[in-house]
Design a protein around this motif. Structure first.
Motif, PDB file in Angstrom:
ATOM      1  N   CYS A 259      58.309  49.002 -67.946  1.00 48.64           N
ATOM      2  CA  CYS A 259      57.120  48.125 -68.693  1.00 48.64           C
ATOM      3  C   CYS A 259      56.650  47.550 -67.400  1.00 48.64           C
ATOM      4  CB  CYS A 259      57.667  47.185 -69.670  1.00 48.64           C
ATOM      5  SG  CYS A 259      58.408  47.436 -70.882  1.00 48.64           S
ATOM      6  N   GLY A 260      56.654  47.541 -65.825  1.00 48.67           N
ATOM      7  CA  GLY A 260      56.373  47.602 -65.529  1.00 48.67           C
ATOM      8  C   GLY A 260      57.048  46.245 -64.432  1.00 48.67           C
ATOM      9  N   VAL A 261      57.912  45.837 -65.160  1.00 46.33           N
ATOM     10  CA  VAL A 261      58.454  44.623 -65.009  1.00 46.33           C
ATOM     11  C   VAL A 261      59.612  44.488 -63.388  1.00 46.33           C
ATOM     12  CG1 VAL A 261      59.852  42.527 -64.937  1.00 46.33           C
ATOM     13  CG2 VAL A 261      58.419  43.177 -66.700  1.00 46.33           C
ATOM     14  N   THR A 262      58.987  43.766 -62.738  1.00 42.97           N
ATOM     15  CA  THR A 262      59.294  43.973 -61.016  1.00 42.97           C
ATOM     16  C   THR A 262      60.735  42.986 -61.200  1.00 42.97           C
ATOM     17  OG1 THR A 262      57.768  43.910 -59.790  1.00 42.97           O
ATOM     18  CG2 THR A 262      59.232  44.166 -58.222  1.00 42.97           C
ATOM     19  N   LEU A 263      62.062  44.257 -60.711  1.00 43.60           N
ATOM     20  CA  LEU A 263      63.481  43.542 -61.336  1.00 43.60           C
ATOM     21  C   LEU A 263      63.655  43.016 -59.399  1.00 43.60           C
ATOM     22  CD1 LEU A 263      65.601  45.607 -63.823  1.00 43.60           C
ATOM     23  CD2 LEU A 263      63.845  43.734 -63.298  1.00 43.60           C
ATOM     24  N   PRO A 264      64.361  41.863 -59.357  1.00 41.81           N
ATOM     25  CA  PRO A 264      65.251  41.074 -60.009  1.00 41.81           C
ATOM     26  C   PRO A 264      64.039  39.693 -60.135  1.00 41.81           C
ATOM     27  CG  PRO A 264      66.040  40.705 -57.962  1.00 41.81           C
ATOM     28  CD  PRO A 264      65.353  41.491 -57.690  1.00 41.81           C
ATOM     29  N   ASN A 265      62.602  40.257 -59.091  1.00 40.65           N
ATOM     30  CA  ASN A 265      61.730  39.369 -58.842  1.00 40.65           C
ATOM     31  C   ASN A 265      61.211  38.875 -60.219  1.00 40.65           C
ATOM     32  OD1 ASN A 265      62.311  39.370 -56.623  1.00 40.65           O
ATOM     33  ND2 ASN A 265      60.336  40.506 -55.993  1.00 40.65           N
ATOM     34  N   GLU A 266      60.443  38.985 -61.703  1.00 38.81           N
ATOM     35  CA  GLU A 266      60.261  39.023 -62.573  1.00 38.81           C
ATOM     36  C   GLU A 266      60.746  38.600 -63.757  1.00 38.81           C
ATOM     37  OE1 GLU A 266      55.693  40.907 -61.327  1.00 38.81           O
ATOM     38  OE2 GLU A 266      56.895  41.557 -63.745  1.00 38.81           O
ATOM     39  N   LEU A 267      62.414  39.426 -62.850  1.00 41.84           N
ATOM     40  CA  LEU A 267      63.703  38.974 -64.186  1.00 41.84           C
ATOM     41  C   LEU A 267      64.507  38.864 -64.119  1.00 41.84           C
ATOM     42  CD1 LEU A 267      64.029  39.314 -67.611  1.00 41.84           C
ATOM     43  CD2 LEU A 267      63.746  41.223 -67.406  1.00 41.84           C
ATOM     44  N   SER A 268      65.824  37.557 -64.603  1.00 44.71           N
ATOM     45  CA  SER A 268      67.105  37.864 -63.924  1.00 44.71           C
ATOM     46  C   SER A 268      67.946  38.694 -65.369  1.00 44.71           C
ATOM     47  CB  SER A 268      67.443  36.277 -63.534  1.00 44.71           C
ATOM     48  OG  SER A 268      66.530  36.385 -62.212  1.00 44.71           O
ATOM     49  N   ILE A 269      68.964  39.262 -64.723  1.00 43.86           N
ATOM     50  CA  ILE A 269      69.746  40.331 -65.338  1.00 43.86           C
ATOM     51  C   ILE A 269      71.345  39.786 -65.704  1.00 43.86           C
ATOM     52  CG2 ILE A 269      69.831  42.079 -66.527  1.00 43.86           C
ATOM     53  CD1 ILE A 269      67.327  43.647 -66.859  1.00 43.86           C
ATOM     54  N   ILE A 270      71.707  40.238 -66.249  1.00 41.19           N
ATOM     55  CA  ILE A 270      73.293  39.443 -66.006  1.00 41.19           C
ATOM     56  C   ILE A 270      73.559  40.678 -67.498  1.00 41.19           C
ATOM     57  CG2 ILE A 270      73.966  37.722 -67.208  1.00 41.19           C
ATOM     58  CD1 ILE A 270      75.808  36.441 -65.951  1.00 41.19           C
ATOM     59  N   GLY A 271      74.793  41.298 -66.937  1.00 44.00           N
ATOM     60  CA  GLY A 271      75.496  42.428 -68.051  1.00 44.00           C
ATOM     61  C   GLY A 271      76.535  41.553 -68.512  1.00 44.00           C
ATOM     62  N   PHE A 272      77.897  42.352 -68.951  1.00 37.33           N
ATOM     63  CA  PHE A 272      79.552  42.024 -68.712  1.00 37.33           C
ATOM     64  C   PHE A 272      80.586  43.347 -69.085  1.00 37.33           C
ATOM     65  CE2 PHE A 272      80.853  38.099 -71.411  1.00 37.33           C
ATOM     66  CZ  PHE A 272      82.490  38.637 -71.461  1.00 37.33           C
ATOM     67  N   ASP A 273      81.063  43.142 -68.742  1.00 34.35           N
ATOM     68  CA  ASP A 273      82.291  43.834 -68.270  1.00 34.35           C
ATOM     69  C   ASP A 273      82.347  44.142 -66.704  1.00 34.35           C
ATOM     70  OD1 ASP A 273      83.013  43.985 -71.061  1.00 34.35           O
ATOM     71  OD2 ASP A 273      81.792  45.710 -71.606  1.00 34.35           O
ATOM     72  N   LEU A 323      83.381  35.651 -63.089  1.00 32.99           N
ATOM     73  CA  LEU A 323      81.764  35.324 -62.934  1.00 32.99           C
ATOM     74  C   LEU A 323      81.317  36.950 -61.768  1.00 32.99           C
ATOM     75  CD1 LEU A 323      79.061  35.666 -63.021  1.00 32.99           C
ATOM     76  CD2 LEU A 323      78.506  33.169 -61.846  1.00 32.99           C
ATOM     77  N   ILE A 324      80.795  37.707 -61.453  1.00 36.12           N
ATOM     78  CA  ILE A 324      80.649  38.339 -60.230  1.00 36.12           C
ATOM     79  C   ILE A 324      79.340  38.045 -59.990  1.00 36.12           C
ATOM     80  CG2 ILE A 324      80.833  40.878 -59.769  1.00 36.12           C
ATOM     81  CD1 ILE A 324      83.551  40.302 -60.472  1.00 36.12           C
ATOM     82  N   ILE A 325      78.526  38.004 -58.982  1.00 34.81           N
ATOM     83  CA  ILE A 325      77.279  38.029 -58.762  1.00 34.81           C
ATOM     84  C   ILE A 325      77.375  38.843 -57.891  1.00 34.81           C
ATOM     85  CG2 ILE A 325      76.000  35.777 -57.524  1.00 34.81           C
ATOM     86  CD1 ILE A 325      77.525  33.615 -58.499  1.00 34.81           C
ATOM     87  N   ARG A 326      75.756  39.337 -58.328  1.00 31.60           N
ATOM     88  CA  ARG A 326      75.692  40.390 -57.744  1.00 31.60           C
ATOM     89  C   ARG A 326      74.298  39.799 -57.392  1.00 31.60           C
ATOM     90  NH1 ARG A 326      78.496  43.945 -60.690  1.00 31.60           N
ATOM     91  NH2 ARG A 326      81.055  44.242 -59.084  1.00 31.60           N
ATOM     92  N   GLN A 327      73.089  41.145 -56.826  1.00 29.96           N
ATOM     93  CA  GLN A 327      71.790  40.675 -56.968  1.00 29.96           C
ATOM     94  C   GLN A 327      70.480  40.746 -58.056  1.00 29.96           C
ATOM     95  OE1 GLN A 327      72.905  43.719 -54.219  1.00 29.96           O
ATOM     96  NE2 GLN A 327      74.086  41.252 -53.749  1.00 29.96           N
ATOM     97  N   SER A 328      71.150  40.730 -58.672  1.00 25.00           N
ATOM     98  CA  SER A 328      70.426  40.969 -59.946  1.00 25.00           C
ATOM     99  C   SER A 328      69.803  39.783 -60.525  1.00 25.00           C
ATOM    100  CB  SER A 328      70.629  41.726 -61.629  1.00 25.00           C
ATOM    101  OG  SER A 328      72.035  40.934 -61.903  1.00 25.00           O
ATOM    102  N   ILE A 329      69.639  38.261 -60.246  1.00 23.45           N
ATOM    103  CA  ILE A 329      69.498  37.433 -60.141  1.00 23.45           C
ATOM    104  C   ILE A 329      69.127  36.065 -59.664  1.00 23.45           C
ATOM    105  CG2 ILE A 329      70.322  35.197 -61.221  1.00 23.45           C
ATOM    106  CD1 ILE A 329      73.341  36.948 -63.030  1.00 23.45           C
ATOM    107  N   ILE A 330      67.738  35.725 -59.576  1.00 23.37           N
ATOM    108  CA  ILE A 330      67.438  35.044 -58.752  1.00 23.37           C
ATOM    109  C   ILE A 330      67.097  33.792 -59.218  1.00 23.37           C
ATOM    110  CG2 ILE A 330      65.943  36.863 -57.190  1.00 23.37           C
ATOM    111  CD1 ILE A 330      63.755  36.101 -59.174  1.00 23.37           C
TER     112      ILE A 330
END
Lengths: 333, 333
Positions: A259-273, A323-330
């Motif tokens: 959809c043309g969204v830049t990650l993580p700048n325009e959208l922060s994402i977190i998962g589970f597992d 919680l595991i923090i990586r680079q997908s969240i700003i």
DNA sequence: CTGTTAGCGCATTCAC
DNA sequence: GTGAATGCGCTAACAG
């Protein structure tokens, strides 16, 4: 295939004596033991464990039922279990239930009729009542990733509510206020729990939960992609997305990029597992750790202790997510 | 647990008749069949398959030996196999060999003594001689991912030489001339084969193989990282890196990034296996497809056909690898 | 169409 | 310390 009878004949002893040396019975002279041993090797004798099981009513095998044999989640669990048992001379019969009530029940029937001494069940579709009834039967079992209050002491679970809470809390702490959520199928308890953890965190931060920003997925990658697309195309904006597992998060990431969204700048994402590949996606995915291998080990220990009377390390039933923090969240400005 | 004897008593028939209805023998009146059936349900009767096995010398179960239960490679294989058998009413006993000779042999012994009707073996450490000797025994087996000329018709394999060739050829076609290679452990046949495919392609393009640009890994992620570091620190330059599997490629990518190398601009990478997460790493990894699930299915079909006399689709023993192009490779100027 | 009789390979009382 | 006898639950010839 040589039988115990042929061994006894060659060694010049009786059936019973051969059986005794096989089972390490003390009441055998060293000399006869030697005779029997050499007869066994000479004939290439291998005990028939089917016959042993029938006679002793103990198969030294435990049944393991999982939803899928593939996928990043079950592998480590099965590995941990097999390892523990192998060291103890026990063996594992495996079956897949495919999250389907009928197939799960069939698999359980099979494992029981196969004289498994104990069962480790990761079931999703079968009812509580079925399991409670099953617990009245003679085959002991542990439940992985499922809590039934009547069977509490045999449930090995993760605190999913807390996990869901941790994920959302962290996102909120980063300043996000518009948060979308892709849940698992809500008939599953863990999906429900993770969602209620989410709501709990929102409440704590005085944010209303917005039904419009919820999409119900099925824990599979594709539903993450579909969920993202739908949320993206809705009029509601969001700067962060919480997914109830890593696979949906991965799907959502792919879809977002399309959809043309830049990650993580325009959208922060977190998962589970904290499935192993989360470190390798781009950007590396923040997530909640699910210590599934440890829990598999614990399940194996439960069986060792409750079925085979082996003393093991203390049994733990509730595991804590982290919680595991990586680079997908700003941080949101 | 109710036995066949109690059922026969309740139904007012003999043991044999009960056995007949269980095995769907035609020679039973509908009316007695009904009587027996209702007696069975009334008693909650479940056949004891251990006893069935002992008496019939057929356990309806097949043994599956893999190297690891976890990891992205074996999951799909096991899934494919279990699926095929489940549809046919057969069941799977699983064991892990951990690429260790002794453990592999132990596992095979166990599966045999457990009266498995047939075996599917993915073994790595056991010798050819052992397997040839095993083939003289009474338990039929197929070999996955291993070729022994004496047992050719029961070897289901990938053409690894061709796969290695395809990878290197593509890299060469993109204009790269300085190419590093991280191999698998060279005592393993597939590692050897992939490497010789590499050499074959080099030769075809009149490039000398440079021993200095070879690192022998062990197919695990860490060895990919170590391999890259070592190659990077050596005086030899390279613009492309070929890894003998995807996991090492992933490790190498992480390591390259740590060394400040931009991917794919400064280094093109290709893996092997097309494990599912290769689509999700960054940049998405080009690789060679290994149709492991299909091959697992084929192994299951082999057993169905050769052990249970079921007619199946035609059996195929050699599978072809395919080049999968993603974004991890760029043209070299 | 149904019942009787032997085992399948081993563990486990009992005697000795 | 060792041997003889019995049975685990079921299938598979045989008869009838």
């Amino acid at each position: 295939m040589a039988t115990i009878y042929e061994v006894s004949k060659l060694a010049g002893v009786s059936l019973a004596t051969v059986s005794r040396v096989m089972n390490n019975n003390v009441n055998v002279t060293d000399i006869t033991r030697k005779k029997v041993m050499s007869a066994m090797t000479e004939l290439g004798y291998r005990p028939n464990s089917i016959a042993q099981s029938l006679a002793s009513n103990c198969s030294n095998s435990v049944g393991l039922l999982v939803s899928e044999l593939s996928g990043p989640f079950y592998g480590p669990m099965m590995g941990g279990i097999e390892n523990t048992f192998r060291d103890q001379g026990k063996h594992v019969i495996i079956a897949a239930g495919h999250s389907d009530k009928k197939r799960e029940e069939q698999a359980i029937e099979f494992l029981i009729s196969r004289n498994c001494d104990g069962l480790i069940l990761h079931v999703e579709a079968v009812t509580d009542e079925y399991l409670i009834k099953l617990s009245k039967g003679k085959t002991p079992f542990v439940l992985l990733n499922r809590y039934i209050s009547e069977l509490a002491e045999r449930c090995i679970i993760l605190d999913n509510v807390h996990g869901g809470y941790l994920a959302t809390k962290y996102i909120l702490e980063q300043g996000h206020t518009d948060i979308a959520y892709i849940s698992g199928p809500l008939w599953k308890k863990d999906a429900q729990d993770r969602l209620s953890g989410h709501k709990k965190a929102l409440q704590e931060f005085n944010h209303a939960f917005d039904e419009q920003l919820l999409y119900e997925g099925d824990f599979m990658e594709n539903s993450g992609a579909q969920g993202y697309t739908q949320l993206h195309n809705s009029p509601h904006q969001f700067t962060a997305l919480i997914c109830a597992n890593d696979e949906m998060a991965t799907g959502a990431m792919a879809s977002a990029r399309e959809c043309g969204v830049t990650l993580p700048n325009e959208l922060s994402i977190i998962g589970f597992d904290n499935v192993f590949f989360t470190r390798h996606v781009y950007p590396p995915l923040s997530t909640i750790n699910y210590p599934i291998d440890e829990m598999g080990n614990m399940a194996a220990n439960w069986i060792l202790s409750n079925v085979y009377q082996k003393t093991t390390a203390e049994l733990q039933t509730v595991f804590k997510p982290e919680l595991i923090i990586r680079q997908s969240i700003i941080k949101h400005q």
